[in-house]
Design a protein around this motif. Structure first.
Motif, PDB file in Angstrom:
ATOM      1  N   LEU A 152       0.819  -1.207   0.000  1.00  0.00           N
ATOM      2  CA  LEU A 152       0.000   0.000   0.000  1.00  0.00           C
ATOM      3  C   LEU A 152       0.852   1.256   0.000  1.00  0.00           C
ATOM      4  O   LEU A 152       0.518   2.255  -0.629  1.00  0.00           O
ATOM      5  N   GLU A 153       1.919   1.221   0.756  1.00  0.00           N
ATOM      6  CA  GLU A 153       2.807   2.382   0.882  1.00  0.00           C
ATOM      7  C   GLU A 153       4.219   1.823   0.886  1.00  0.00           C
ATOM      8  O   GLU A 153       4.604   1.095   1.795  1.00  0.00           O
ATOM      9  N   GLY A 154       4.972   2.147  -0.144  1.00  0.00           N
ATOM     10  CA  GLY A 154       6.292   1.559  -0.273  1.00  0.00           C
ATOM     11  C   GLY A 154       7.403   2.565  -0.393  1.00  0.00           C
ATOM     12  O   GLY A 154       8.425   2.291  -1.011  1.00  0.00           O
ATOM     13  N   ARG A 155       7.172   3.770   0.156  1.00  0.00           N
ATOM     14  CA  ARG A 155       8.242   4.774   0.151  1.00  0.00           C
ATOM     15  C   ARG A 155       8.730   5.074   1.574  1.00  0.00           C
ATOM     16  O   ARG A 155       9.913   5.192   1.811  1.00  0.00           O
ATOM     17  N   HIS A 156       7.786   5.212   2.503  1.00  0.00           N
ATOM     18  CA  HIS A 156       8.153   5.588   3.864  1.00  0.00           C
ATOM     19  C   HIS A 156       7.898   4.465   4.866  1.00  0.00           C
ATOM     20  O   HIS A 156       8.618   4.354   5.861  1.00  0.00           O
ATOM     21  N   VAL A 157       6.859   3.697   4.634  1.00  0.00           N
ATOM     22  CA  VAL A 157       6.582   2.508   5.453  1.00  0.00           C
ATOM     23  C   VAL A 157       6.239   1.364   4.507  1.00  0.00           C
ATOM     24  O   VAL A 157       5.791   1.584   3.377  1.00  0.00           O
ATOM     25  N   PHE A 158       6.461   0.156   4.986  1.00  0.00           N
ATOM     26  CA  PHE A 158       6.284  -1.032   4.145  1.00  0.00           C
ATOM     27  C   PHE A 158       4.990  -1.735   4.581  1.00  0.00           C
ATOM     28  O   PHE A 158       5.020  -2.727   5.301  1.00  0.00           O
TER      29      PHE A 158
ATOM     30  N   LEU B 272      17.842  -5.621   6.530  1.00  0.00           N
ATOM     31  CA  LEU B 272      17.695  -4.169   6.527  1.00  0.00           C
ATOM     32  C   LEU B 272      16.396  -3.777   7.198  1.00  0.00           C
ATOM     33  O   LEU B 272      15.375  -4.465   7.053  1.00  0.00           O
ATOM     34  N   ASP B 273      16.422  -2.638   7.920  1.00  0.00           N
ATOM     35  CA  ASP B 273      15.149  -2.113   8.396  1.00  0.00           C
ATOM     36  C   ASP B 273      14.367  -1.620   7.184  1.00  0.00           C
ATOM     37  O   ASP B 273      14.929  -1.358   6.112  1.00  0.00           O
ATOM     38  N   ALA B 274      13.072  -1.490   7.338  1.00  0.00           N
ATOM     39  CA  ALA B 274      12.197  -1.216   6.196  1.00  0.00           C
ATOM     40  C   ALA B 274      12.587   0.068   5.472  1.00  0.00           C
ATOM     41  O   ALA B 274      12.587   0.112   4.239  1.00  0.00           O
ATOM     42  N   GLN B 275      12.926   1.129   6.225  1.00  0.00           N
ATOM     43  CA  GLN B 275      13.250   2.392   5.577  1.00  0.00           C
ATOM     44  C   GLN B 275      14.489   2.273   4.693  1.00  0.00           C
ATOM     45  O   GLN B 275      14.514   2.772   3.565  1.00  0.00           O
ATOM     46  N   ALA B 276      15.504   1.575   5.186  1.00  0.00           N
ATOM     47  CA  ALA B 276      16.717   1.389   4.388  1.00  0.00           C
ATOM     48  C   ALA B 276      16.410   0.583   3.134  1.00  0.00           C
ATOM     49  O   ALA B 276      16.935   0.872   2.047  1.00  0.00           O
ATOM     50  N   PHE B 277      15.550  -0.427   3.274  1.00  0.00           N
ATOM     51  CA  PHE B 277      15.186  -1.246   2.111  1.00  0.00           C
ATOM     52  C   PHE B 277      14.413  -0.408   1.097  1.00  0.00           C
ATOM     53  O   PHE B 277      14.665  -0.480  -0.111  1.00  0.00           O
ATOM     54  N   LEU B 278      13.467   0.416   1.570  1.00  0.00           N
ATOM     55  CA  LEU B 278      12.637   1.211   0.661  1.00  0.00           C
ATOM     56  C   LEU B 278      13.429   2.323  -0.004  1.00  0.00           C
ATOM     57  O   LEU B 278      13.046   2.804  -1.079  1.00  0.00           O
ATOM     58  N   ASN B 279      14.515   2.744   0.611  1.00  0.00           N
ATOM     59  CA  ASN B 279      15.365   3.740  -0.040  1.00  0.00           C
ATOM     60  C   ASN B 279      15.968   3.183  -1.332  1.00  0.00           C
ATOM     61  O   ASN B 279      16.271   3.936  -2.262  1.00  0.00           O
TER      62      ASN B 279
ATOM     63  N   HIS C 201      14.451   0.381  -2.968  1.00  0.00           N
ATOM     64  CA  HIS C 201      13.401  -0.287  -3.736  1.00  0.00           C
ATOM     65  C   HIS C 201      12.075   0.446  -3.519  1.00  0.00           C
ATOM     66  O   HIS C 201      11.557   0.456  -2.401  1.00  0.00           O
ATOM     67  N   ASP C 202      11.546   1.066  -4.570  1.00  0.00           N
ATOM     68  CA  ASP C 202      10.214   1.667  -4.478  1.00  0.00           C
ATOM     69  C   ASP C 202       9.194   0.562  -4.718  1.00  0.00           C
ATOM     70  O   ASP C 202       9.027   0.081  -5.841  1.00  0.00           O
ATOM     71  N   CYS C 203       8.529   0.167  -3.669  1.00  0.00           N
ATOM     72  CA  CYS C 203       7.636  -0.998  -3.744  1.00  0.00           C
ATOM     73  C   CYS C 203       6.169  -0.631  -3.861  1.00  0.00           C
ATOM     74  O   CYS C 203       5.304  -1.534  -3.912  1.00  0.00           O
ATOM     75  N   SER C 204       5.838   0.654  -3.880  1.00  0.00           N
ATOM     76  CA  SER C 204       4.433   1.069  -3.893  1.00  0.00           C
ATOM     77  C   SER C 204       3.665   0.426  -5.033  1.00  0.00           C
ATOM     78  O   SER C 204       4.089   0.482  -6.194  1.00  0.00           O
ATOM     79  N   GLY C 205       2.539  -0.200  -4.699  1.00  0.00           N
ATOM     80  CA  GLY C 205       1.662  -0.777  -5.706  1.00  0.00           C
ATOM     81  C   GLY C 205       2.035  -2.162  -6.164  1.00  0.00           C
ATOM     82  O   GLY C 205       1.235  -2.834  -6.828  1.00  0.00           O
TER      83      GLY C 205
END
Length: 315
Positions: free
Chosen positions: A266-272, A294-301, A303-307
């Protein structure tokens, strides 16, 4: 007392250390044979053996105790008590009956619930509010002996199996310490287990790791917690598998839109945040094959996972 100790993994170490500090004589320590471990698969001694060697205590590592020579060797020790903690080998009746004060086991559950190999993980998966340790007299039937003492411990929602393991290992040492002097004497009352309440904690299997996103978020959180540190919950991430080490329920105000299929990020930029069959699961610590945890924030930095949609056990 002359005590023989039988145990192998890290869980058994606090109990053995307590016995070493107790003033009783540890006349021998039984542990499983050394096995390959680590990336290099080099043969290494287990935690119990390492502690035994530090104290100069004889270590026995038979492949089995069904052999008559091994049984005679055990009986020749003339122990007053046998203490067993996660030893991992079947003990024949003649071994259990040999010590003058009997044989006791430190088991990581509130028996008769969760007899068997994986009581810590199964208690988390089932959503139990509490677990604990039981000191029981050993009989031939698995984890079915009379109970001598129990101590309980709450299972908090954020606790992983690794963390609960460590708490229960220390609690096990305390539980045995509280009743050690009375074991085998008339003053210690043994309580028979209620067979109608018995449940079985089957060994964990690797295939249990894959999450089924159609299940409710609270059930998936239990699975993530129960499978840390092994085999670690996972989900399909494109062509790869994403290991999920830690997670939490998303805050109450976070909801998935009705159109979001289970497994959708649902949200893949700031929280997973991932949609499930009921509720939203927030991933906190993840790992791709060959990569670091990796913590989620480091991973999302990276990988943009939104959607995107994580695949699961049942599609």
């Amino acid at each position: 007392m002359r005590i023989v100790f039988a145990g192998t993994p890290e869980f058994a170490v606090p109990v053995l250390q307590m016995l070493l500090n107790s003033g009783h004589e540890i006349c021998a320590i039984y542990t499983q044979p050394d096995r390959p471990a680590g990336r290099g698969r080099h043969t290494r001694p287990g935690p119990v053996k390492l502690l035994a060697q530090q104290h100069g205590i004889e270590v026995m590592q038979p492949v089995s105790l069904r052999d008559s020579e091994e049984q005679a060797r055990f009986c020749a020790l003339k122990p007053d008590l046998l203490v067993v903690v996660a030893y991992g080998l079947i003990l024949p009746k003649c071994i259990l009956d040999a010590p003058l004060r009997g044989s006791v086991n430190v088991h990581a559950s509130l028996l008769p619930r969760w007899r068997g190999a994986a009581p810590i993980q199964r208690s988390i998966m089932a959503g139990d509010a509490e677990t604990g340790v039981t000191i029981m007299s050993m009989v031939s039937k698995l984890d079915a002996g009379p109970m001598l003492h129990r101590l309980s411990c709450p299972i908090l929602p954020e606790l992983s199996a690794a963390e609960l393991h460590d708490r229960l290992s220390v609690l096990g040492a305390e539980a045995l310490k509280q009743c050690l002097e009375q074991i085998g004497l008339p003053g210690l009352h043994a309580i028979e287990q209620d067979e109608s309440l018995a449940t079985y904690a089957g060994k964990l299997e690797k295939q249990e790791a894959l999450l089924d996103w159609k299940r409710p978020a609270f059930e998936l959180l239990r699975q993530v917690n129960a499978l840390n540190p092994w085999p670690v919950a996972e989900a399909g991430f494109g062509e790869e598998k994403l290991r999920i080490w830690r997670a939490a329920l998303a805050p109450a105000g976070v909801r998935a839109p009705d159109s979001a299929l289970p497994g959708t990020v649902l949200e893949g930029r700031h929280v997973f945040d991932v949609a499930t069959g009921n509720g939203v699961l927030r991933l906190l610590e993840v790992q791709l094959p060959g990569g670091k945890r990796l913590d989620a924030q480091a991973f999302l930095n990276a990988h943009d996972c939104s959607g995107m949609r994580l695949s699961g056990a049942v599609e």
